[in-house]
Design an enzyme around this catalytic site. Sequence first.
Site, PDB file in Angstrom:
ATOM      1  N   HIS A 133      11.420  -1.141 -54.849  1.00 36.94           N
ATOM      2  CA  HIS A 133      12.863  -1.266 -55.013  1.00 36.94           C
ATOM      3  C   HIS A 133      13.317  -1.016 -56.449  1.00 36.94           C
ATOM      4  O   HIS A 133      12.554  -1.175 -57.399  1.00 36.94           O
ATOM      5  CB  HIS A 133      13.315  -2.674 -54.614  1.00 36.94           C
ATOM      6  CG  HIS A 133      12.992  -3.039 -53.204  1.00 36.94           C
ATOM      7  ND1 HIS A 133      12.781  -4.337 -52.802  1.00 36.94           N
ATOM      8  CD2 HIS A 133      12.840  -2.280 -52.088  1.00 36.94           C
ATOM      9  CE1 HIS A 133      12.521  -4.370 -51.509  1.00 36.94           C
ATOM     10  NE2 HIS A 133      12.547  -3.127 -51.054  1.00 36.94           N
ATOM     11  N   TYR A 190      11.042 -14.290 -60.318  1.00 34.43           N
ATOM     12  CA  TYR A 190      11.253 -13.340 -61.397  1.00 34.43           C
ATOM     13  C   TYR A 190      12.626 -13.507 -62.025  1.00 34.43           C
ATOM     14  O   TYR A 190      13.593 -13.934 -61.399  1.00 34.43           O
ATOM     15  CB  TYR A 190      11.057 -11.901 -60.925  1.00 34.43           C
ATOM     16  CG  TYR A 190      11.855 -11.459 -59.718  1.00 34.43           C
ATOM     17  CD1 TYR A 190      12.986 -10.660 -59.859  1.00 34.43           C
ATOM     18  CD2 TYR A 190      11.451 -11.815 -58.436  1.00 34.43           C
ATOM     19  CE1 TYR A 190      13.695 -10.226 -58.762  1.00 34.43           C
ATOM     20  CE2 TYR A 190      12.160 -11.392 -57.326  1.00 34.43           C
ATOM     21  CZ  TYR A 190      13.283 -10.598 -57.491  1.00 34.43           C
ATOM     22  OH  TYR A 190      13.994 -10.182 -56.392  1.00 34.43           O
TER      23      TYR A 190
END
Length: 202
Positions: free
Chosen positions: A66, A135
């Site tokens: 992605h 993240y």
Amino acid sequence: MGQIKVEKDVAGIKGLCVIEPAIHGDSRGYFMETYNQHDMEEVGIDITFVQDNQSMSTKGVLRGLHFQKNFPQCKLVRAIKGTVFDVTVDLRSGSETYGKWYGIELSEENKKQFLIPRGFAHGFLVLSDTAEFCYKCDDFYHANDEGGMAWNDPEIGIEWPGVVGEYKGSASADGYSLDGEPLNLSDKDQKWLGIKDTFKFK
């Protein structure tokens, strides 16, 4: 200060960094700083993160690859439970390493973090029974800006550990398995195109 060890430009790809925090442990357990802006600046990494994300996935789940097209994100990723194989592909059109991939195992045991600059595609494969992955991003998620590329594009040649299967001309997971069980990809992730037909960052 000085609580991290940083390997810069990993595999010769400019901007990729593997970060290892100092872990302070004893019979009670351990303590570590998962992020310290001063330590990052001390090693020449000056990034302002604005969003934290976390996901849980089961073994054989592959998420990616992605990116955001108009609002690219720098990401600082790590696994806080289980083990993942984390992968990034350089999509910067002016880069000497355009199209090159790099993968690293991130786990709750090794506590490594992976810094991925803007201009890369990113994804990961879950190798343990379950994994929790988190993240930090330096820009917000934009729902209508997402792009992606085929996780199994033979031109890139990512070596996903333990994955068995034959490329049949698309990103379909049909026929692919990990330890005898089918790979688990979203419908969207099985429709991305290869690098020849995907987006390039200027």
